[in-house]
Design a protein around this motif. Structure first.
Motif, PDB file in Angstrom:
ATOM      1  N   ALA A  95       1.057  -1.266   0.012  1.00 34.00           N
ATOM      2  CA  ALA A  95       0.211  -0.096   0.400  1.00 34.00           C
ATOM      3  C   ALA A  95       0.936   0.809  -0.765  1.00 34.00           C
ATOM      4  N   THR A  96       1.877   1.770   0.550  1.00 35.47           N
ATOM      5  CA  THR A  96       2.803   2.510   0.975  1.00 35.47           C
ATOM      6  C   THR A  96       3.421   3.014  -0.795  1.00 35.47           C
ATOM      7  N   ILE A 149      -2.112 -15.596   4.039  1.00 30.11           N
ATOM      8  CA  ILE A 149      -1.891 -14.667   4.232  1.00 30.11           C
ATOM      9  C   ILE A 149      -1.993 -14.178   2.970  1.00 30.11           C
ATOM     10  N   LEU A 150      -1.926 -14.364   1.728  1.00 31.99           N
ATOM     11  CA  LEU A 150      -2.065 -13.952  -0.024  1.00 31.99           C
ATOM     12  C   LEU A 150      -3.245 -13.274   0.595  1.00 31.99           C
ATOM     13  N   ALA A 151      -4.491 -14.023   0.721  1.00 27.11           N
ATOM     14  CA  ALA A 151      -5.802 -13.635   1.004  1.00 27.11           C
ATOM     15  C   ALA A 151      -5.891 -12.988   1.342  1.00 27.11           C
ATOM     16  N   MET A 152      -5.750 -12.755   2.947  1.00 28.07           N
ATOM     17  CA  MET A 152      -5.346 -11.410   3.771  1.00 28.07           C
ATOM     18  C   MET A 152      -5.139  -9.944   2.920  1.00 28.07           C
ATOM     19  N   VAL A 153      -4.413 -10.452   2.142  1.00 27.13           N
ATOM     20  CA  VAL A 153      -2.812  -8.678   1.834  1.00 27.13           C
ATOM     21  C   VAL A 153      -4.349  -8.999   0.270  1.00 27.13           C
ATOM     22  N   THR A 154      -5.114  -9.599  -0.318  1.00 25.81           N
ATOM     23  CA  THR A 154      -5.156  -8.984  -0.777  1.00 25.81           C
ATOM     24  C   THR A 154      -6.612  -8.692  -1.119  1.00 25.81           C
ATOM     25  N   ILE A 155      -7.681  -8.858   0.154  1.00 28.61           N
ATOM     26  CA  ILE A 155      -8.406  -7.870   0.996  1.00 28.61           C
ATOM     27  C   ILE A 155      -7.828  -6.467   1.187  1.00 28.61           C
ATOM     28  N   ALA A 156      -6.999  -6.818   2.072  1.00 27.69           N
ATOM     29  CA  ALA A 156      -6.709  -5.533   2.558  1.00 27.69           C
ATOM     30  C   ALA A 156      -6.349  -4.165   1.892  1.00 27.69           C
ATOM     31  N   SER A 157      -5.442  -4.575   1.431  1.00 25.84           N
ATOM     32  CA  SER A 157      -4.920  -4.261   0.834  1.00 25.84           C
ATOM     33  C   SER A 157      -5.548  -2.973  -0.044  1.00 25.84           C
ATOM     34  N   PRO A 158      -6.449  -2.716  -1.446  1.00 25.43           N
ATOM     35  CA  PRO A 158      -7.227  -2.195  -1.582  1.00 25.43           C
ATOM     36  C   PRO A 158      -7.556  -1.047  -1.106  1.00 25.43           C
ATOM     37  N   TYR A 159      -8.062  -1.134   0.247  1.00 24.53           N
ATOM     38  CA  TYR A 159      -8.504  -0.434   1.354  1.00 24.53           C
ATOM     39  C   TYR A 159      -7.552   1.138   1.475  1.00 24.53           C
ATOM     40  N   ALA A 160      -6.348  -0.325   2.050  1.00 28.26           N
ATOM     41  CA  ALA A 160      -5.352   0.423   2.729  1.00 28.26           C
ATOM     42  C   ALA A 160      -3.942   1.898   1.681  1.00 28.26           C
ATOM     43  N   ILE A 161      -4.454   1.121   0.376  1.00 28.89           N
ATOM     44  CA  ILE A 161      -4.001   1.581  -0.609  1.00 28.89           C
ATOM     45  C   ILE A 161      -4.621   2.966  -1.337  1.00 28.89           C
ATOM     46  N   TRP A 162      -6.524   3.038  -0.301  1.00 24.36           N
ATOM     47  CA  TRP A 162      -6.499   4.271  -0.835  1.00 24.36           C
ATOM     48  C   TRP A 162      -6.923   5.093   0.267  1.00 24.36           C
ATOM     49  N   VAL A 203       0.658   3.613  10.292  1.00 21.27           N
ATOM     50  CA  VAL A 203       0.415   2.727  11.410  1.00 21.27           C
ATOM     51  C   VAL A 203      -0.917   2.433  11.917  1.00 21.27           C
ATOM     52  N   ALA A 204      -2.082   3.468  11.076  1.00 21.27           N
ATOM     53  CA  ALA A 204      -3.453   3.146  11.439  1.00 21.27           C
ATOM     54  C   ALA A 204      -3.778   1.842  10.576  1.00 21.27           C
ATOM     55  N   VAL A 205      -2.508   2.237   9.261  1.00 24.04           N
ATOM     56  CA  VAL A 205      -3.530   1.267   7.777  1.00 24.04           C
ATOM     57  C   VAL A 205      -2.977  -0.264   8.779  1.00 24.04           C
ATOM     58  N   GLY A 206      -1.138  -0.457   9.522  1.00 27.90           N
ATOM     59  CA  GLY A 206      -1.078  -1.670   9.582  1.00 27.90           C
ATOM     60  C   GLY A 206      -1.297  -2.962  11.024  1.00 27.90           C
ATOM     61  N   THR A 207      -1.471  -0.885  11.304  1.00 26.71           N
ATOM     62  CA  THR A 207      -3.176  -1.675  12.539  1.00 26.71           C
ATOM     63  C   THR A 207      -4.278  -1.962  11.955  1.00 26.71           C
ATOM     64  N   TYR A 208      -4.392  -1.412  10.881  1.00 27.45           N
ATOM     65  CA  TYR A 208      -6.634  -2.356  11.065  1.00 27.45           C
ATOM     66  C   TYR A 208      -5.803  -3.855   9.762  1.00 27.45           C
ATOM     67  N   ALA A 209      -4.500  -3.324   9.052  1.00 23.18           N
ATOM     68  CA  ALA A 209      -4.524  -4.873   8.284  1.00 23.18           C
ATOM     69  C   ALA A 209      -4.457  -5.896   8.959  1.00 23.18           C
ATOM     70  N   LEU A 210      -3.647  -5.484  10.232  1.00 21.43           N
ATOM     71  CA  LEU A 210      -2.726  -6.648  11.385  1.00 21.43           C
ATOM     72  C   LEU A 210      -3.962  -7.629  12.147  1.00 21.43           C
ATOM     73  N   LEU A 211      -5.048  -6.252  12.539  1.00 20.17           N
ATOM     74  CA  LEU A 211      -6.372  -6.976  13.154  1.00 20.17           C
ATOM     75  C   LEU A 211      -7.254  -7.849  12.747  1.00 20.17           C
ATOM     76  N   LEU A 212      -7.540  -6.958  11.204  1.00 22.22           N
ATOM     77  CA  LEU A 212      -8.396  -7.499  10.046  1.00 22.22           C
ATOM     78  C   LEU A 212      -7.287  -9.066  10.020  1.00 22.22           C
ATOM     79  N   ALA A 213      -6.141  -9.206   9.665  1.00 20.65           N
ATOM     80  CA  ALA A 213      -5.988 -11.015   9.653  1.00 20.65           C
ATOM     81  C   ALA A 213      -6.707 -11.572  11.218  1.00 20.65           C
ATOM     82  N   TRP A 214      -6.123 -10.780  11.727  1.00 22.61           N
ATOM     83  CA  TRP A 214      -6.116 -11.711  13.720  1.00 22.61           C
ATOM     84  C   TRP A 214      -7.260 -11.756  14.277  1.00 22.61           C
ATOM     85  N   ASN A 215      -8.506 -11.275  13.226  1.00 21.60           N
ATOM     86  CA  ASN A 215      -9.650 -11.972  13.961  1.00 21.60           C
ATOM     87  C   ASN A 215     -10.505 -12.714  12.458  1.00 21.60           C
TER      88      ASN A 215
END
Length: 283
Positions: A95-96, A149-162, A203-215
């Motif tokens: 995303a960065t 990991i790849l599945a969750m990165v695929t889901i999280a990346s579009p929102y993180a990029i935006w 930090v906000a985006v990284g935390t979002y992606a981490l918690l998305l995968a955690w749950n």
């Protein structure tokens, strides 16, 4: 010291009237989870606001893996940590770099790619679970942490990029021009100017992606099946398959599992507030 006006007192009172019930409603499930965790099995459904004989024995059972459903607790907890951290790091890297290229370098077609990626959110993630399962099976990644990991990165990346792109757009262009005038390369511009200024949003985006995968449960349930490879949310689902589910152990494990994300949030709360509000006011 200025005395508050009647209007300010009224606004504060209305906020309290709304906030206190919402706080209580939010804390009730957490309190009941904690209540189960410190209650003996025979008192778990007593309906009392506090057990007659509170105990930490349930925590001892979980930590020492002294129940059939908990025999791989630490392995599953470790799987959740590894997968969540990996998703957070990879999502941040992707995303960065993408937000920097789209917002600061203005690569041709960058905005179109971002909009197409965001378009995937019109499709519920549950609908993509079976295609994702088949894709991972075709590449031999089933029962491998990389599948999730790849599945969750695929889901999280579009929102993180935006999010990062919107925050990046608010940075003054003059900073880039000044750095380039001083002889900075694109990589130096990215490392010395862009990253420090974007830290709260990162930090906000990284935390979002981490918690998305955690749950995550659905994709973890589909892509991982070995007891030593699954994440803890999937393992918690096994408790419900028993005829006599040990609810006190289920709630104890859930309470323990909820502590790391809470710690992450409170550790980075200052950065998250800044990251989530970045771009709210134009620079």
């Amino acid at each position: 010291m200025r005395m508050p006006t009647l209007r300010e007192v009224g606004v504060e009172a209305r906020l309290l009237l709304i906030g206190i019930p919402v706080l209580i409603w939010t804390l009730i499930p957490i309190y009941h989870m904690f209540l189960f965790a410190i209650s003996p099995k025979q008192d778990a459904f007593s309906g009392k606001l506090w057990p007659d004989h509170p105990t930490l024995h349930n925590f001892e059972i979980v930590f020492r893996q002294q129940h059939y459903f908990l025999r791989d607790f630490w392995a599953q907890f470790g799987n959740s940590v590894v997968i969540a951290v990996s998703v957070g790091v990879l999502t941040l890297l992707i995303a960065t770099a993408a937000a920097f290229a789209i917002s600061r370098l203005r690569v041709p077609g960058g905005r179109a790619v971002m909009n197409l990626a965001l378009f995937t959110y019109f499709i519920p993630a549950a609908f993509l679970a079976v295609p994702m399962y088949r894709t991972m099976g075709s590449y031999g990644l089933l029962n491998n942490h990389w599948a999730l990991i790849l599945a969750m990165v695929t889901i999280a990346s579009p929102y993180a990029i935006w999010v990062l792109k919107q925050a990046s757009d608010k940075l003054p262009v003059e900073l880039d021009e000044a750095a380039i005038m001083d002889g900075a390369t694109t990589l130096q511009l990215f490392r010395l100017v862009y990253l420090p200024l974007m830290m709260p949003s990162l930090v906000a985006v990284g935390t979002y992606a981490l918690l998305l995968a955690w749950n995550e449960y659905l994709y973890a349930f589909l892509l991982l099946s070995k007891d030593t490879e699954i994440t803890l949310p999937v393992a918690l689902g096994n408790f419900l398959a028993a005829d006599d589910s040990p609810w006190e152990l289920l709630m104890t494990t859930g309470f323990i599992y909820a502590l790391p994300p809470a710690a992450v949030y409170y550790t980075f709360k200052r950065y998250m507030v800044g990251g989530l509000t970045a771009g709210a006011v134009k620079s």
